[in-house]
Design an enzyme around this catalytic site. Structure first.
Site, PDB file in Angstrom:
ATOM      1  N   ASP A  39       0.820  -1.205   0.000  1.00 54.37           N
ATOM      2  CA  ASP A  39       0.000   0.000   0.000  1.00 54.37           C
ATOM      3  C   ASP A  39       0.858   1.259   0.000  1.00 54.37           C
ATOM      4  O   ASP A  39       2.086   1.194   0.138  1.00 54.37           O
ATOM      5  CB  ASP A  39      -0.963  -0.002   1.205  1.00 54.37           C
ATOM      6  CG  ASP A  39      -0.286  -0.431   2.508  1.00 54.37           C
ATOM      7  OD1 ASP A  39       0.957  -0.424   2.573  1.00 54.37           O
ATOM      8  OD2 ASP A  39      -0.996  -0.762   3.464  1.00 54.37           O
ATOM      9  N   ASP A  72      -7.668  -2.293  14.300  1.00 54.31           N
ATOM     10  CA  ASP A  72      -9.071  -2.489  13.897  1.00 54.31           C
ATOM     11  C   ASP A  72      -9.231  -3.691  12.961  1.00 54.31           C
ATOM     12  O   ASP A  72     -10.287  -3.882  12.368  1.00 54.31           O
ATOM     13  CB  ASP A  72      -9.641  -1.214  13.255  1.00 54.31           C
ATOM     14  CG  ASP A  72      -8.959  -0.838  11.943  1.00 54.31           C
ATOM     15  OD1 ASP A  72      -8.024  -1.564  11.514  1.00 54.31           O
ATOM     16  OD2 ASP A  72      -9.349   0.180  11.337  1.00 54.31           O
ATOM     17  N   HIS A  92      -7.474  -4.297  10.167  1.00 52.07           N
ATOM     18  CA  HIS A  92      -7.189  -4.103   8.736  1.00 52.07           C
ATOM     19  C   HIS A  92      -5.889  -4.811   8.333  1.00 52.07           C
ATOM     20  O   HIS A  92      -4.978  -4.975   9.127  1.00 52.07           O
ATOM     21  CB  HIS A  92      -7.158  -2.618   8.352  1.00 52.07           C
ATOM     22  CG  HIS A  92      -5.966  -1.834   8.809  1.00 52.07           C
ATOM     23  ND1 HIS A  92      -6.033  -0.872   9.781  1.00 52.07           N
ATOM     24  CD2 HIS A  92      -4.684  -1.841   8.397  1.00 52.07           C
ATOM     25  CE1 HIS A  92      -4.847  -0.328   9.951  1.00 52.07           C
ATOM     26  NE2 HIS A  92      -3.993  -0.896   9.128  1.00 52.07           N
ATOM     27  N   GLU A 141      -9.684  -1.311   5.318  1.00 52.27           N
ATOM     28  CA  GLU A 141     -10.367  -1.019   6.572  1.00 52.27           C
ATOM     29  C   GLU A 141     -11.625  -1.886   6.706  1.00 52.27           C
ATOM     30  O   GLU A 141     -12.073  -2.489   5.722  1.00 52.27           O
ATOM     31  CB  GLU A 141     -10.741   0.471   6.608  1.00 52.27           C
ATOM     32  CG  GLU A 141      -9.532   1.416   6.611  1.00 52.27           C
ATOM     33  CD  GLU A 141      -8.793   1.456   7.947  1.00 52.27           C
ATOM     34  OE1 GLU A 141      -8.844   0.467   8.702  1.00 52.27           O
ATOM     35  OE2 GLU A 141      -8.154   2.481   8.229  1.00 52.27           O
TER      36      GLU A 141
HETATM   37  C1  GLP Z   1      -0.402   0.101   8.745  1.00 51.93           C
HETATM   38  C2  GLP Z   1      -0.139  -0.567   7.373  1.00 51.93           C
HETATM   39  C3  GLP Z   1      -0.403  -2.029   7.445  1.00 51.93           C
HETATM   40  C4  GLP Z   1       0.095  -2.511   8.785  1.00 51.93           C
HETATM   41  C5  GLP Z   1      -0.786  -2.005   9.892  1.00 51.93           C
HETATM   42  C6  GLP Z   1      -0.229  -2.226  11.272  1.00 51.93           C
HETATM   43  O1  GLP Z   1      -1.023   1.292   8.700  1.00 51.93           O
HETATM   44  N1  GLP Z   1      -0.795  -0.028   6.248  1.00 51.93           N
HETATM   45  O2  GLP Z   1       0.212  -2.690   6.357  1.00 51.93           O
HETATM   46  O3  GLP Z   1       0.110  -3.898   8.828  1.00 51.93           O
HETATM   47  O4  GLP Z   1      -1.152  -0.683   9.650  1.00 51.93           O
HETATM   48  O5  GLP Z   1       0.791  -1.322  11.539  1.00 51.93           O
HETATM   49  P1  GLP Z   1       1.958  -1.599  12.571  1.00 51.93           P
HETATM   50  O6  GLP Z   1       2.703  -2.753  12.053  1.00 51.93           O
HETATM   51  O7  GLP Z   1       2.792  -0.346  12.570  1.00 51.93           O
HETATM   52  O8  GLP Z   1       1.306  -1.878  13.874  1.00 51.93           O
END
Ligand code: GLP
Length: 259
Positions: free
Chosen positions: A66, A135, A137, A142
């Site tokens: 992404d 959440d 995702h 989302e």
């Molecule tokens: C982010 C990314 C995701 C990631 C998730 C968790 O915003 N877009 O790919 O897996 O949210 O983030 P983190 O690994 O920093 O907890």
């Protein structure tokens, strides 16, 4: 169901997944890696240089999950910059072979289709690294995202913007929109490896692994995939009803199976 591997800490998770990636690249020098951003995959990226010592990575290809929409690609927190800094440069990968979704506004309505076409042209993703949001995702899909969704623009929830504000000067600087591989795109990767650490992820992990399959918790889409490895620490495993069985099954895993 997903294979759940409960490890003592992030370093153990990083070493385990890095070894699997190294083994994949040895078998297939032009392997296609699915790259995630955020804090979660960092232990994997940190363990990879040692795991890949002596392995030719010049043909390795990659696709990020992404990107933020409308953020200057040169911004240090654009996922293009993050992938360059955390993955391409330290591992010595060929930047021409690693793609990140194009989040620029010019032609944004076509960038998703172009990205899916490029993944298909590469023959699909061999191993997709995933984190999970609080959440539920994955990527930036989302809650409510269709399981059939393709790479497209999504609007972030306020929760995700708050979670990601730590990477920016203030929450107001976190973009509202992102371009993310869809759940349908992600489910086409041949092997999904989802990592999660800390108590803050326990509920999302339990929902993804054991909860009902529902677009309200996009991570639960992993239950539809035949080859998923979930690598988590004890804190992230705290809400799993089947934790004892997962430990037992991993301890008795046939050696030939690999991850
Ligand atoms: C982010 C990314 C995701 C990631 C998730 C968790 O915003 N877009 O790919 O897996 O949210 O983030 P983190 O690994 O920093 O907890």
């Amino acid at each position: 169901m997903a294979e759940v591997v409960i490890v003592p800490d992030r370093e153990a998770a990083g070493a385990l997944v890095a070894a699997e990636i190294a083994s994949l690249i040895r078998r297939r020098p032009d392997a296609v890696l699915g790259l995630a951003t955020g804090s979660t995959p960092l232990p994997v990226y940190e363990a990879l240089p040692a795991a890949l010592a002596g392995v030719d990575v010049s043909q390795v290809r990659g696709f990020a999950l992404d990107e933020y929409v409308g953020l200057d690609p040169a911004h240090p927190e654009s996922y293009r910059s993050v992938i360059r800094r955390e993955v391409i440069d330290p591992l010595g990968l060929d930047p021409e072979r690693i793609r990140v979704p194009d989040g620029s506004m010019n032609g944004i309505e076509h960038h998703g289709d172009d990205y899916d076409a490029a993944i298909a042209e590469a023959g699909g993703v061999d191993l997709q690294i995933l984190g999970i949001g609080t959440d539920g995702h994955i990527g930036f899909n989302e809650p409510g995202s269709s399981f059939a969704s393709r790479t497209r623009v999504k609007t972030l929830t306020q929760q995700t913007r708050e979670d990601n504000a730590r990477f920016f000067d203030s929450i107001d600087d976190v973009p509202l929109h992102t371009i993310t591989q869809g759940l349908g795109t992600i489910l086409e990767a041949r092997h999904l490896v989802l990592l999660a650490f800390g108590a803050g992820k326990a509920e999302a992990v339990a929902g993804a692994v054991e909860g009902p399959v529902t677009s309200s918790l996009p991570g639960s889409a992993i239950q539809l995939h035949p080859h998923v490895t979930v690598v988590i620490d004890e804190a992230a495993a705290a809400r799993l009803g089947g934790a004892d069985y997962y430990r037992y099954a991993f301890a008795h895993k046939p050696e030939w199976q690999g991850l």
